[in-house]
Design a protein around this motif. Structure first.
Motif, PDB file in Angstrom:
ATOM      1  N   GLN A 290       0.862  -1.185   0.000  1.00  0.00           N
ATOM      2  CA  GLN A 290       0.000   0.000   0.000  1.00  0.00           C
ATOM      3  C   GLN A 290       0.896   1.231   0.000  1.00  0.00           C
ATOM      4  O   GLN A 290       1.218   1.788   1.028  1.00  0.00           O
ATOM      5  CB  GLN A 290      -0.895  -0.023   1.234  1.00  0.00           C
ATOM      6  N   THR A 291       1.300   1.655  -1.235  1.00  0.00           N
ATOM      7  CA  THR A 291       2.321   2.689  -1.320  1.00  0.00           C
ATOM      8  C   THR A 291       1.761   4.080  -1.127  1.00  0.00           C
ATOM      9  O   THR A 291       2.488   4.999  -0.810  1.00  0.00           O
ATOM     10  CB  THR A 291       2.999   2.630  -2.694  1.00  0.00           C
ATOM     11  N   GLY A 292       0.479   4.237  -1.380  1.00  0.00           N
ATOM     12  CA  GLY A 292      -0.091   5.573  -1.326  1.00  0.00           C
ATOM     13  C   GLY A 292      -0.073   6.256  -2.685  1.00  0.00           C
ATOM     14  O   GLY A 292      -0.608   7.340  -2.844  1.00  0.00           O
ATOM     15  N   TYR A 293       0.579   5.618  -3.687  1.00  0.00           N
ATOM     16  CA  TYR A 293       0.625   6.214  -5.028  1.00  0.00           C
ATOM     17  C   TYR A 293      -0.588   5.758  -5.819  1.00  0.00           C
ATOM     18  O   TYR A 293      -0.822   4.560  -5.993  1.00  0.00           O
ATOM     19  CB  TYR A 293       1.899   5.793  -5.764  1.00  0.00           C
ATOM     20  N   VAL A 294      -1.348   6.710  -6.299  1.00  0.00           N
ATOM     21  CA  VAL A 294      -2.575   6.389  -7.012  1.00  0.00           C
ATOM     22  C   VAL A 294      -2.284   5.528  -8.230  1.00  0.00           C
ATOM     23  O   VAL A 294      -2.989   4.569  -8.518  1.00  0.00           O
ATOM     24  CB  VAL A 294      -3.304   7.682  -7.431  1.00  0.00           C
ATOM     25  N   ARG A 295      -1.208   5.877  -8.936  1.00  0.00           N
ATOM     26  CA  ARG A 295      -0.886   5.141 -10.158  1.00  0.00           C
ATOM     27  C   ARG A 295      -0.593   3.686  -9.857  1.00  0.00           C
ATOM     28  O   ARG A 295      -0.896   2.797 -10.646  1.00  0.00           O
ATOM     29  CB  ARG A 295       0.330   5.766 -10.833  1.00  0.00           C
ATOM     30  N   ASN A 296       0.018   3.491  -8.661  1.00  0.00           N
ATOM     31  CA  ASN A 296       0.319   2.142  -8.246  1.00  0.00           C
ATOM     32  C   ASN A 296      -0.964   1.334  -8.068  1.00  0.00           C
ATOM     33  O   ASN A 296      -1.088   0.200  -8.547  1.00  0.00           O
ATOM     34  CB  ASN A 296       1.081   2.220  -6.941  1.00  0.00           C
ATOM     35  N   TYR A 297      -1.917   1.966  -7.398  1.00  0.00           N
ATOM     36  CA  TYR A 297      -3.203   1.290  -7.192  1.00  0.00           C
ATOM     37  C   TYR A 297      -3.863   1.004  -8.521  1.00  0.00           C
ATOM     38  O   TYR A 297      -4.402  -0.079  -8.750  1.00  0.00           O
ATOM     39  CB  TYR A 297      -4.140   2.156  -6.338  1.00  0.00           C
ATOM     40  N   ALA A 298      -3.824   1.995  -9.412  1.00  0.00           N
ATOM     41  CA  ALA A 298      -4.414   1.820 -10.740  1.00  0.00           C
ATOM     42  C   ALA A 298      -3.771   0.641 -11.446  1.00  0.00           C
ATOM     43  O   ALA A 298      -4.444  -0.148 -12.109  1.00  0.00           O
ATOM     44  CB  ALA A 298      -4.246   3.089 -11.563  1.00  0.00           C
ATOM     45  N   PHE A 299      -2.469   0.497 -11.252  1.00  0.00           N
ATOM     46  CA  PHE A 299      -1.754  -0.607 -11.887  1.00  0.00           C
ATOM     47  C   PHE A 299      -2.295  -1.950 -11.402  1.00  0.00           C
ATOM     48  O   PHE A 299      -2.526  -2.858 -12.187  1.00  0.00           O
ATOM     49  CB  PHE A 299      -0.259  -0.479 -11.573  1.00  0.00           C
TER      50      PHE A 299
ATOM     51  N   VAL B 159      -5.540  -2.627 -13.013  1.00  0.00           N
ATOM     52  CA  VAL B 159      -5.391  -3.043 -14.407  1.00  0.00           C
ATOM     53  C   VAL B 159      -4.916  -4.477 -14.478  1.00  0.00           C
ATOM     54  O   VAL B 159      -5.429  -5.276 -15.275  1.00  0.00           O
ATOM     55  CB  VAL B 159      -4.404  -2.094 -15.127  1.00  0.00           C
ATOM     56  N   VAL B 160      -3.954  -4.844 -13.621  1.00  0.00           N
ATOM     57  CA  VAL B 160      -3.474  -6.225 -13.620  1.00  0.00           C
ATOM     58  C   VAL B 160      -4.633  -7.180 -13.346  1.00  0.00           C
ATOM     59  O   VAL B 160      -4.795  -8.200 -14.042  1.00  0.00           O
ATOM     60  CB  VAL B 160      -2.343  -6.402 -12.578  1.00  0.00           C
TER      61      VAL B 160
ATOM     62  N   LEU C 179      -1.189   4.903 -16.314  1.00  0.00           N
ATOM     63  CA  LEU C 179      -0.191   4.222 -15.494  1.00  0.00           C
ATOM     64  C   LEU C 179       1.162   4.912 -15.524  1.00  0.00           C
ATOM     65  O   LEU C 179       1.925   4.810 -14.567  1.00  0.00           O
ATOM     66  CB  LEU C 179      -0.039   2.774 -15.955  1.00  0.00           C
TER      67      LEU C 179
ATOM     68  N   MET D  16      -2.109   8.581   1.283  1.00  0.00           N
ATOM     69  CA  MET D  16      -3.062   7.488   1.530  1.00  0.00           C
ATOM     70  C   MET D  16      -2.332   6.150   1.645  1.00  0.00           C
ATOM     71  O   MET D  16      -2.338   5.337   0.740  1.00  0.00           O
ATOM     72  CB  MET D  16      -4.082   7.412   0.406  1.00  0.00           C
ATOM     73  N   LYS D  17      -1.636   5.928   2.753  1.00  0.00           N
ATOM     74  CA  LYS D  17      -0.906   4.669   2.898  1.00  0.00           C
ATOM     75  C   LYS D  17      -0.734   4.374   4.374  1.00  0.00           C
ATOM     76  O   LYS D  17      -1.304   5.029   5.229  1.00  0.00           O
ATOM     77  CB  LYS D  17       0.435   4.767   2.203  1.00  0.00           C
TER      78      LYS D  17
ATOM     79  N   GLN E  35       7.501   1.302 -13.007  1.00  0.00           N
ATOM     80  CA  GLN E  35       6.203   0.832 -13.447  1.00  0.00           C
ATOM     81  C   GLN E  35       5.991   1.034 -14.937  1.00  0.00           C
ATOM     82  O   GLN E  35       5.040   0.523 -15.506  1.00  0.00           O
ATOM     83  CB  GLN E  35       5.123   1.568 -12.644  1.00  0.00           C
TER      84      GLN E  35
END
Lengths: 646, 100, 168
Positions: A620-629, A632-633, B23, B98-99, C90
């Motif tokens: 849970q990095t806090g990076y939105v793009r990470n969550y989006a990734f 998508v996966v 992304l 948010m983490k 990423q």
């Protein structure tokens, strides 16, 4: 039809005490003490009144029809197992009901005075009412399961009341001991009931006894022997017989009225009731009958011998109770169920009287229970003295008091249907009984006063609400024996429908003279009176004439004296044989199995999950793009699955 | 002859490009635009299906999607403005509170 | 003619989309997006959806994109590109995932697309009545409730935008 409307009232007998329990238990704390006692005594009083109505309803029926069953509701139905909550009124159960409610009422009234200062007043009456209810359930239930429920519930009440003063360690220990020892017996009892269900496919009294008396089971059949033995194990626990009697003397830690009601008059006789109820089964198993009679005789002698040297007024009475219960079992064991039940009734009268009397003494002496610190009380508390005297005479077996007739009948029956050994054991126990009871009487009320000075100042006769029950019980102890006076046989005629199904039990006085070859009832009366008088004479010699004699004897027979005083070291033996090994096993399970294996595995799982999650949280990095990734996966995973599925 | 498959393939390509954009880009506004691109890709497939199925439902759905897109743009841009006012940045990698 | 127009517009859209995601300057990105929107509007026309095409140009390419441009100008982001890239690792997986997604869709498309029942709005019928008329009629009959709800949605969005962007 008036008799049926009376009999239909039977459910009310049970209803009143449980209502009293509910009211006193739920709101008793906020009520005045007076109100609490009115509710408690009133409920038992109404119950007693209803019981007399039901009793008269039963008397109106012709003797062979005196069996009334009232189905209340269908209770448990599971496959072939059916148990209905139903009540059964027959001579045996109504007799017990009258005793429970009648003596219960007297003891409730007595308790008003005795417990007046206690801060757990409402709690006490709540338990007492609950006990009355449970005991009534035990005797009135029409199947074994209801009896078992009552059986367990009286055990619970007994536990609660022994440990009533739970701040005192000895009281709570005694309560636990009573509970655990009873568990051992109840285990057997429960197994017995299960075996009954397996054998008969029903647990209703009527059906079981009907099936048993049809002759499907030969005399001495293995199953019946097992059933009766298992049930008897339960009886040894509840009725304090060898080897499970050790809890009863300790139970004296409870308030004295409780000892009178539960540990003398009613609950401890449950075993006798149960055997009398199952007389059909017991008669089919000579082996069990021998066991019952032997244990009864052994207990009678054993407990009486311990009673000879005890110094605590209530403990003497407790051992006396154990001994008298032994008598009852002896009677049942030789097939004289009527004699056993008769002794149960008279014993309820005089033992309740003795306990209440001792309670009055203890009350007068501000809680002193050691007879060595009493003496010469007869002028200070005359009413208690006179009633106690009547009780003592009754238990010792002097005609025409109650105990004489019942005990005499047991002695006679044990000779007629048993053998000389039973008779002689019972006779010696009877001698002991007369001796220790009069020893108690002389030490407490006669001779020089050994009361401590500051106690002496508060010495007073008990209030009216304590003495009146004493007087009533004294009256009952005096005349109760005439229920079974030889020749009239009120008791045996009344009870005969219950016992007629089983073998050789006598039905009327005519048969008795046919059966008995060895014992002449009138000769027997003379013999037993002589035995009692001998016991009294020895006690008189030792404690009035030559007060220094007991000490000399104790010096002389030091070994025997010590063994008796320490109750044959049975408690110590049990501790070494059962309690300590059990405790060691428990400690092993606690230290090794529970803490290390069970707790260890649970905590280990928790700890590993904690470790895993503390690492997982870095996802849970806090990076939105990470969550989006991740989303998508996931989506692509599903789409690829769909694509491959094509 | 242009079939529905052509439109779907085009729609899939545009949608995938939108996903990749979301992304890899860090500018919040560009990420937003990529989301609009994805919405448009889906709209295209709606209209294509509607055309080849002789139905009007697809076109009406596009109408509603546009309404949602408009609402989203209004709120989303307002959020970006508010965030920028507090943090002096529209880089979404700077906004990672948010983490754990 | 129709096929040529489709391929040209498709090419414009895809190329613009590629530029959109790799362009550093957000202002240019917006212009590429406008290009995409317009080419899609042309495709809508090809599909006989004139009303949607018009709305696409007016609402999307006009209003929404101007709103975007406005914000970019307001925040003065034009030349600056992001300094911090916390998730540079990423990038490659994202592109790989894109390729996987495309090929998966391709696999699905290779098998026949399960087309549903043919509706009653044939091109000829739509042409007769008029696309806009039909949409209007449907909006105020069959889709009246969703239509009203979108009005509430827009209303709430407007309130939300005002509250969020208001200076405290």
């Amino acid at each position: 039809m008036v008799e049926h409307s009376m009999l239909n009232l039977v459910a009310l007998i049970l209803l009143f005490p449980i209502l009293g329990t509910a009211v006193n238990g739920l709101v008793g704390k906020r009520l005045k003490k007076e109100t609490v006692s009115y509710i408690a005594c009133g409920s038992v009083g109404l119950s007693f009144f209803t019981a007399t109505l039901v009793f008269s309803g039963l008397l109106l029926l012709p003797p062979h029809e005196r069996l009334f069953e009232k189905q209340l509701f269908s209770w448990i139905e599971s496959g072939s197992f059916k148990a209905a909550a139903g009540l059964q009124v027959d001579p045996l159960s109504i007799l017990l009901t009258l005793i429970i409610t009648g003596i219960g009422l007297l003891i409730h009234i007595y308790s008003i005075g005795y417990m007046h200062e206690d801060k757990g007043y409402h709690r006490y009456f709540c338990y007492l009412n609950l006990f009355t209810f449970s005991m009534l359930l035990l005797v009135l239930g029409n199947n074994f399961l209801l009896m078992f429920i009552g059986w367990e519930a009286v055990g619970l009440c007994s536990y609660l009341l022994i440990g009533f003063w739970f701040e005192k360690k000895s009281a709570s220990d005694a309560a636990k001991k009573a509970f655990i020892v009873n568990r051992v017996g109840d285990f057997g009892f429960a197994l017995g009931i299960m075996l009954i269900f397996l054998t008969f496919h029903t647990i209703d009294y009527t059906e079981v006894f009907h099936a048993a008396s049809q002759g499907n089971f030969p005399v001495g059949s293995f199953t019946i022997t097992m059933i009766t033995l298992l049930l008897f194990v339960g009886a040894t626990g509840k009725s304090a017989q060898i080897p499970l009697y050790t809890w009863l003397p300790d139970a004296m830690e409870g308030p004295t009225p409780v000892s009178a009601l539960i540990h003398a008059a009613t609950m401890v006789t449950a075993g006798v009731y149960m055997i009398a109820r199952c007389n059909v089964l017991y008669m089919l198993s000579p082996l069990t009958m021998t066991v019952v009679a032997s244990i009864g005789a052994a207990t009678a002698l054993f407990a009486a011998s311990i009673g000879l040297v005890q110094n605590d007024i209530k403990r003497v009475l407790a051992y006396s109770t154990v001994s008298q219960l032994g008598y009852m079992f002896l009677a049942c064991g030789v097939g004289a169920f009527t004699a056993g039940v008769f002794h149960l009734v008279t014993h309820a009268f005089f033992k309740a009287l003795l306990f209440l009397g001792s309670g009055s003494v203890i009350h007068a002496l501000s809680g002193e229970m050691d007879v060595r610190k009493m003496g010469g009380l007869r002028h200070h508390i005359p009413v208690t003295y006179k009633t106690f005297l009547i009780g003592t005479v009754a238990i010792a077996g002097i005609p025409p008091f109650a105990g004489f007739f019942s005990k005499d009948e047991i002695l006679l029956e044990s000779l007629t249907y048993g053998n000389l050994i039973y008779w002689s054991v019972a006779a010696v126990a009877s001698l002991f009984t007369a001796f220790y009871m009069f020893r108690l009487l002389f030490l407490t009320f006669h001779g020089k006063s050994r009361v401590e000075h500051h106690v002496m100042e508060h010495l007073h006769e008990s209030p009216k609400n304590m003495t009146i029950p004493l007087i009533v019980l004294a009256g009952l102890s005096s005349i109760g024996g005439f229920l079974g006076i030889p020749g009239a046989h009120v008791m045996s005629t009344f009870l005969s429908p219950v016992f007629s199904a089983s073998g050789h039990t006598k039905v009327s006085g005519a048969e008795i003279s046919v059966h008995h070859g060895e014992g002449n009832p009138y000769l027997m009366m003379v013999v037993s009176t002589a035995i009692a008088l001998t016991g009294i004479f020895i006690a008189y010699q030792m404690y009035i004439k030559k007060p220094e004699l007991p000490k000399k004897l104790a010096e002389r027979f030091r070994f025997i004296y010590r063994v008796l005083l320490n109750k044959y070291y049975v408690d110590e033996i049990y501790t070494a044989l059962f309690v300590n090994p059990t405790r060691k096993i428990a400690v092993f399970f606690w230290k090794c199995v529970d803490i290390q294996i069970i707790d260890g595995s649970v905590n280990g799982i928790a700890r590993s999950i904690g470790w895993f999650s503390s690492n997982l949280r870095y996802l849970q990095t806090g990076y939105v793009r990470n969550y989006a990734f991740y989303i998508v996966v996931g989506c692509i995973f599903i789409i690829v699955l769909a694509a491959l599925g094509k | 002859m242009i079939t529905v498959t052509h439109y779907i393939v085009l729609s899939a390509i545009l949608f995938t490009l939108g996903v990749v954009g979301v992304l890899i880009r860090r500018n919040a506004i560009v990420v937003f635009m990529c989301i609009e691109l994805m919405l448009n890709a889906v709209n295209l497939s709606f209209v294509a299906f509607a055309h080849y199925l002789h139905s009007m439902n697809g076109q009406l759905f596009v109408f509603f999607t546009m309404t949602v897109a408009a609402a989203e743009a209004a709120v989303g841009l307002a959020i970006i403005v508010a965030v920028f006012r507090n943090k002096e940045t529209v880089n979404i990698d700077d906004i990672n509170i948010m983490k754990w | 003619m129709e096929a040529y127009l489709f391929y040209i517009m498709a090419a414009v859209a895809v190329v613009s989309a590629v530029y959109l995601i790799f362009e550093k300057n957000p202002v240019y990105s917006i212009l590429y997006l406008v290009m995409i929107l317009i080419s899609i509007a042309v495709l809508y026309l090809l599909l006989g959806a004139q009303f949607i095409a018009a709305v696409q140009i007016i609402v999307y390419a006009g209003a929404i994109m101007v709103l975007f441009l406005f914000v970019v100008m307001l925040l003065n982001l034009s030349a600056k590109e992001e300094l911090k890239d916390a998730l540079s690792f990423q990038k490659i997986p994202a592109i790989v995932m894109g390729i996987v997604l495309l090929s998966a869709i391709g696999i699905i498309l290779r098998s026949k697309i399960p087309l549903g029942k043919q509706g009653e709005y044939t091109s000829a019928y739509v042409h007769d009545v008029g696309n806009t008329q039909l949409i209007g009629k449907l909006l105020f009959t069959k889709y009246l409730l969703p239509f009203e709800i979108t009005s509430i949605l827009l209303f709430i969005a407007a309130i939300g935008a005002i509250i969020l962007a208001k200076r405290k």
